[in-house]
Structures are given as structure tokens and as C-alpha cells.
Design a protein around this motif. Structure first.
Motif, PDB file in Angstrom:
ATOM      1  N   ALA A 147      41.662  30.619  35.909  1.00  0.00           N
ATOM      2  CA  ALA A 147      40.767  31.295  34.967  1.00  0.00           C
ATOM      3  C   ALA A 147      39.338  31.325  35.505  1.00  0.00           C
ATOM      4  CB  ALA A 147      40.807  30.598  33.607  1.00  0.00           C
ATOM      5  N   LEU A 148      38.901  30.222  36.105  1.00  0.00           N
ATOM      6  CA  LEU A 148      37.549  30.162  36.659  1.00  0.00           C
ATOM      7  C   LEU A 148      37.413  31.081  37.863  1.00  0.00           C
ATOM      8  CD1 LEU A 148      34.749  28.919  36.469  1.00  0.00           C
ATOM      9  CD2 LEU A 148      35.579  27.015  37.869  1.00  0.00           C
ATOM     10  N   GLY A 149      38.445  31.149  38.685  1.00  0.00           N
ATOM     11  CA  GLY A 149      38.420  32.039  39.842  1.00  0.00           C
ATOM     12  C   GLY A 149      38.191  33.490  39.444  1.00  0.00           C
ATOM     13  N   ASN A 201      22.431  29.967  40.372  1.00  0.00           N
ATOM     14  CA  ASN A 201      21.149  29.611  40.988  1.00  0.00           C
ATOM     15  C   ASN A 201      20.968  30.289  42.342  1.00  0.00           C
ATOM     16  OD1 ASN A 201      20.545  27.899  38.784  1.00  0.00           O
ATOM     17  ND2 ASN A 201      21.773  26.286  39.712  1.00  0.00           N
ATOM     18  N   GLY A 202      21.376  31.571  42.416  1.00  0.00           N
ATOM     19  CA  GLY A 202      21.220  32.365  43.625  1.00  0.00           C
ATOM     20  C   GLY A 202      22.270  32.121  44.686  1.00  0.00           C
ATOM     21  N   ARG A 203      23.251  31.292  44.399  1.00  0.00           N
ATOM     22  CA  ARG A 203      24.300  30.964  45.377  1.00  0.00           C
ATOM     23  C   ARG A 203      25.631  31.589  44.973  1.00  0.00           C
ATOM     24  NH1 ARG A 203      22.870  26.843  48.765  1.00  0.00           N
ATOM     25  NH2 ARG A 203      20.955  25.741  48.199  1.00  0.00           N
ATOM     26  N   GLU A 204      26.382  32.000  45.985  1.00  0.00           N
ATOM     27  CA  GLU A 204      27.760  32.414  45.739  1.00  0.00           C
ATOM     28  C   GLU A 204      28.500  31.220  45.149  1.00  0.00           C
ATOM     29  OE1 GLU A 204      29.017  35.501  46.299  1.00  0.00           O
ATOM     30  OE2 GLU A 204      27.051  36.157  47.031  1.00  0.00           O
ATOM     31  N   ILE A 205      29.544  31.480  44.383  1.00  0.00           N
ATOM     32  CA  ILE A 205      30.328  30.408  43.771  1.00  0.00           C
ATOM     33  C   ILE A 205      31.706  30.378  44.420  1.00  0.00           C
ATOM     34  CG2 ILE A 205      31.305  29.502  41.635  1.00  0.00           C
ATOM     35  CD1 ILE A 205      29.169  31.225  40.166  1.00  0.00           C
ATOM     36  N   ALA A 206      32.094  29.196  44.873  1.00  0.00           N
ATOM     37  CA  ALA A 206      33.421  29.000  45.443  1.00  0.00           C
ATOM     38  C   ALA A 206      34.206  28.080  44.511  1.00  0.00           C
ATOM     39  CB  ALA A 206      33.325  28.376  46.826  1.00  0.00           C
ATOM     40  N   VAL A 207      35.380  28.532  44.080  1.00  0.00           N
ATOM     41  CA  VAL A 207      36.265  27.710  43.252  1.00  0.00           C
ATOM     42  C   VAL A 207      37.345  27.163  44.170  1.00  0.00           C
ATOM     43  CG1 VAL A 207      37.864  27.664  41.305  1.00  0.00           C
ATOM     44  CG2 VAL A 207      35.807  29.097  41.206  1.00  0.00           C
ATOM     45  N   MET A 208      37.476  25.842  44.185  1.00  0.00           N
ATOM     46  CA  MET A 208      38.438  25.198  45.078  1.00  0.00           C
ATOM     47  C   MET A 208      39.408  24.349  44.264  1.00  0.00           C
ATOM     48  SD  MET A 208      35.638  23.973  47.929  1.00  0.00           S
ATOM     49  CE  MET A 208      36.873  23.212  48.985  1.00  0.00           C
ATOM     50  N   LEU A 209      40.708  24.615  44.440  1.00  0.00           N
ATOM     51  CA  LEU A 209      41.738  23.791  43.820  1.00  0.00           C
ATOM     52  C   LEU A 209      42.016  22.649  44.794  1.00  0.00           C
ATOM     53  CD1 LEU A 209      43.604  23.479  41.389  1.00  0.00           C
ATOM     54  CD2 LEU A 209      45.288  24.860  42.606  1.00  0.00           C
ATOM     55  N   ILE A 210      41.738  21.441  44.374  1.00  0.00           N
ATOM     56  CA  ILE A 210      41.843  20.261  45.232  1.00  0.00           C
ATOM     57  C   ILE A 210      43.143  19.534  44.922  1.00  0.00           C
ATOM     58  CG2 ILE A 210      40.778  18.032  45.784  1.00  0.00           C
ATOM     59  CD1 ILE A 210      39.042  20.336  46.643  1.00  0.00           C
ATOM     60  N   ASP A 211      43.899  19.207  45.974  1.00  0.00           N
ATOM     61  CA  ASP A 211      45.090  18.390  45.736  1.00  0.00           C
ATOM     62  C   ASP A 211      44.734  16.924  45.999  1.00  0.00           C
ATOM     63  OD1 ASP A 211      45.361  17.765  48.461  1.00  0.00           O
ATOM     64  OD2 ASP A 211      46.881  19.286  48.814  1.00  0.00           O
TER      65      ASP A 211
END
Length: 174
Positions: A64-66, A75-85
Motif C-alpha cells: 500500500a505504501l509503495g 523533504n525534497g527527497r525521493e522515497i524508497a519503500v523497502m520490504l525487509i526480511d
């Protein structure tokens, strides 16, 4: 209180939600929490480094966040969503959402973030009393949150007074 939070944080799904809708609400909260927390410059290796929101134990929230962050910046930055195992390090995360991982893994993740500027969030009652910075709490089909301000400050993070004023509970208030 939730209505004020939704207005402050932006558009989110209704507070009373199905499980899928609840994942979308949590995703929206995560994105919007980032707008009300200030990270130290040392949390980023460069101006081009993306803002990393890491999620573990909550694949549906990550999905959903992705979708939600497409075309958005924080804050002016690209956003990276990472699924962490369970084997990946979390020190590169600026925000870490801990879903359903069990107490032992949660304790390990929180220990791993010690000494970093990682803003820790979970959807667990008493999370702020067990080493986390922000706990999402679902009470009466309404999502609210609790904040451990002292832990955030210890990590070099500054939480907006606007966000603090909407929290159900604030621990370690300066």
C-alpha cells in the motif's frame, strides 16, 4: 482526535476500516509521519540519498505504501519503500515499521537501530514502553498513536509539536 490527525496529516482512508483499508491507513500514516519528524543531516550520506521507509512483517502495508509514494517526495527527497526480511540490516532505514514479527525479532530490530537516526514505528500496544518511538494503536476501530519523544530525541530526531499534540500518549516529554 482522529479527525484532527487526518486533517493535519492529509487524506487517508476512513478510520473504521476493513483489514485491507487498515493497511492503507497505516501506509498513509507512515508517509505523513515523515512530514512531521526532522532527521539530522548526518542521517543521509548525500543530498541525493532517498528517504528510506523500511517495513518488516507487514507486506500488505509495504504494498500500500509503495503505491502511495509514487511521484511523492519527502523533504525534497525521493522515497524508497523497502520490504525487509529477517536477514537484511535495518541501519540504512530512516523509518522502520515493524509489523507482525514476534517479540524476539522486534527486540533484535530495535537493538539494531540503537545509535542510528531510525524512526521506529509499530502497530503494537505498549511499543513505546518497549523501546519503540511511535506505536499505532487500534482502539474501537480507530487508529491513534503514542510517541516516546525521549527515544526520538536520543536518536537526534525532532518531532513536530503539531504531531505531539495529536498523540494519544507522549512519553519522555521535554
Amino acid at each position: 482526535m482522529l479527525a484532527a490527525m487526518l486533517c493535519l496529516l492529509g487524506d487517508t482512508a476512513p478510520a473504521q476500516a476493513s483489514s485491507a483499508d487498515e493497511d492503507q491507513v497505516k501506509a498513509a500514516f507512515l508517509l505523513n509521519f515523515g512530514k512531521f519528524v526532522e532527521w539530522p543531516a548526518t542521517a543521509f550520506a548525500s543530498q541525493a540519498e532517498p528517504f528510506r521507509i523500511c517495513i518488516t512483517g507487514a507486506k500488505d502495508v509495504a504494498n500500500a505504501l509503495g503505491i502511495l509514494v509514487i511521484g511523492q517526495k519527502l523533504n525534497g527527497r525521493e522515497i524508497a519503500v523497502m520490504l525487509i526480511d529477517h536477514h537484511q540490516p535495518v541501519k540504512q532505514c530512516h523509518m522502520l515499521f515493524i509489523g507482525n514479527v514476534g517479540a524476539k525479532k522486534r527486540t533484535s530490530l530495535l537493538a539494531e537501530t540503537k545509535g542510528t537516526s531510525t524512526f521506529t514505528v509499530a502497530d503494537e500496544k505498549d511499543f513505546i514502553d518497549n523501546g519503540g518511538m511511535l506505536g499505532l494503536v487500534n482502539a474501537d476501530n480507530r487508529i491513534s498513536f503514542e510517541i516516546n519523544q525521549q527515544l526520538a530525541e536520543d536518536a537526534g530526531l525532532k518531532i513536530s509539536s503539531r504531531l505531539l499534540s495529536l498523540a494519544r500518549v507522549v512519553r519522555g516529554k521535554s
